[in-house]
Design a protein around this motif. Sequence first.
Motif, PDB file in Angstrom:
ATOM      1  N   GLU A   1      38.970  44.126  34.860  1.00 26.40           N
ATOM      2  CA  GLU A   1      40.411  44.191  34.589  1.00 26.40           C
ATOM      3  C   GLU A   1      41.031  45.409  35.272  1.00 26.40           C
ATOM      4  O   GLU A   1      42.139  45.345  35.830  1.00 26.40           O
ATOM      5  N   GLU A   2      40.327  46.552  35.195  1.00 25.13           N
ATOM      6  CA  GLU A   2      40.856  47.766  35.821  1.00 25.13           C
ATOM      7  C   GLU A   2      40.911  47.641  37.339  1.00 25.13           C
ATOM      8  O   GLU A   2      41.829  48.177  37.990  1.00 25.13           O
ATOM      9  N   THR A   3      39.922  46.923  37.931  1.00 27.35           N
ATOM     10  CA  THR A   3      39.923  46.734  39.397  1.00 27.35           C
ATOM     11  C   THR A   3      41.107  45.866  39.813  1.00 27.35           C
ATOM     12  O   THR A   3      41.790  46.133  40.829  1.00 27.35           O
ATOM     13  N   GLU A   4      41.367  44.800  39.053  1.00 23.98           N
ATOM     14  CA  GLU A   4      42.490  43.920  39.359  1.00 23.98           C
ATOM     15  C   GLU A   4      43.821  44.665  39.234  1.00 23.98           C
ATOM     16  O   GLU A   4      44.771  44.385  39.972  1.00 23.98           O
ATOM     17  N   GLU A   5      43.897  45.633  38.350  1.00 24.62           N
ATOM     18  CA  GLU A   5      45.130  46.393  38.163  1.00 24.62           C
ATOM     19  C   GLU A   5      45.225  47.560  39.161  1.00 24.62           C
ATOM     20  O   GLU A   5      46.242  48.266  39.189  1.00 24.62           O
ATOM     21  N   GLY A   6      44.147  47.761  39.943  1.00 24.53           N
ATOM     22  CA  GLY A   6      44.158  48.820  40.944  1.00 24.53           C
ATOM     23  C   GLY A   6      43.833  50.175  40.393  1.00 24.53           C
ATOM     24  O   GLY A   6      44.072  51.193  41.083  1.00 24.53           O
ATOM     25  N   LEU A   7      43.270  50.222  39.252  1.00 23.78           N
ATOM     26  CA  LEU A   7      42.945  51.518  38.642  1.00 23.78           C
ATOM     27  C   LEU A   7      41.579  52.025  39.092  1.00 23.78           C
ATOM     28  O   LEU A   7      41.287  53.208  38.948  1.00 23.78           O
ATOM     29  N   VAL A   8      40.729  51.153  39.630  1.00 27.29           N
ATOM     30  CA  VAL A   8      39.383  51.545  40.057  1.00 27.29           C
ATOM     31  C   VAL A   8      39.255  51.294  41.551  1.00 27.29           C
ATOM     32  O   VAL A   8      39.575  50.204  42.040  1.00 27.29           O
ATOM     33  N   GLU A   9      38.763  52.334  42.262  1.00 22.81           N
ATOM     34  CA  GLU A   9      38.623  52.212  43.709  1.00 22.81           C
ATOM     35  C   GLU A   9      37.244  51.712  44.091  1.00 22.81           C
ATOM     36  O   GLU A   9      37.094  50.895  44.990  1.00 22.81           O
ATOM     37  N   ASN A  10      36.189  52.196  43.420  1.00 26.53           N
ATOM     38  CA  ASN A  10      34.829  51.811  43.790  1.00 26.53           C
ATOM     39  C   ASN A  10      34.159  51.155  42.571  1.00 26.53           C
ATOM     40  O   ASN A  10      33.500  51.811  41.765  1.00 26.53           O
TER      41      ASN A  10
END
Length: 405
Positions: free
Chosen positions: A52-61
């Motif tokens: 969920e955080e990756t889809e929201e752009g909160l996680v880079e790697n």
Amino acid sequence: MTLFWIASIVLIALSGVMIALPFIKKKENNDAALRDELNKALYKDRLSELEEETEEGLVENQQELIDDLKQSLLDDIPSEKHVSESAALNPWVVIVPSMLLTIAMSYGLYAKFGAADDVAQWQQVSSNLPALSKKLMSPEGAALSDDEMQDLTLALRTRLHVEPKDATGWLLLGRIALANRDIDTAIGAMNKAYTLKNDDPDIMLGYAQALMLSQDPVDQDTARATLGKLVQRNYMDVRVFSLLAFDAYERKDFAAAVRYWSIMQQMIGPQDERYEMLGRSIENAQKQMGIAPSDAKSVSVSINLAPQVTASPDAALIVSVHNADGSPVPVAAARYPLGTFPRTVVLDDGNSMMQGQKLSQLEGYVVRVRIDNDGNVATKEGDWYGESSAAKMGEAVEVTIDKQY
């Protein structure tokens, strides 16, 4: 003691089961398995959050975080060495010492505080109850020592706790209490015996004897009534008249005391060593009445039965004193239960039959004795009788019953 050892072994065995139960009964759940399941659940939840955080752009790697998460999961798994050491722990290492400690403490504390010697003595005394009771009831019952009396009391109380309806046991306990001057215990025990068996002469006598020692006037009245019932039933026991005489003397009824002591003299006869003692008691009572001993004359009659004489046990013995001239009208007479022979009876002024003429006023007399079989004094057919020769006042006479009407 066998029952004690069986019970103690059972109790210790139950204690051992309680000690061993947590070790023998394994837990249905496994801590390691539960930990793995929890870690897996947390791992999956964290993966979902990373997506969920990756889809929201909160996680880079994202992959690097996933690798860290996997490493954390691996670090939480316990080593095989630790697991094997825990599994290798033998539960008997705890169970056996605990059982030994339980056994040692149980029997050790009982040996110290359990009064095992007293229990053994109590059981031995209880087993000796028949022998002690027989010794008490025998003519040599007074030979019981203080320790034997205490043992007998303990054994009786034990038996009566188990068999509270044993009237004879309560009677024995009451007699022991009387011997020890324990009036309250004697009255209580005799009352229980009398409640269970109120028609037994021995129990009635014991009950009256205990009540006579009470300071309660109601108890003393009950004792007199009970003794009166025994007299009405022709229960010819010296102790009955002894109690009545003592009670009458204490109440200053000296005439009644003299009458009862005279009856006792008749029952035991001059050959008994108590005869003279009773004579002194009679003289003392007569002095209290203002009668000089020399004026108190009596007639002593020794009675024998011829071999051919047969009589019913319910027959009555009638003794009459007549003037020496052979007059058929008796100056004094008395009626007794048949009893046993030979026997001696004593008649005095209390047995006088004629108004204005006392037995002590006779100068000479003859004595006639008859066995009345049918209870009717007016009928003589079939009755056996005997007559003495003429005697002077103060002389003892002998009568042999050997004739039949």
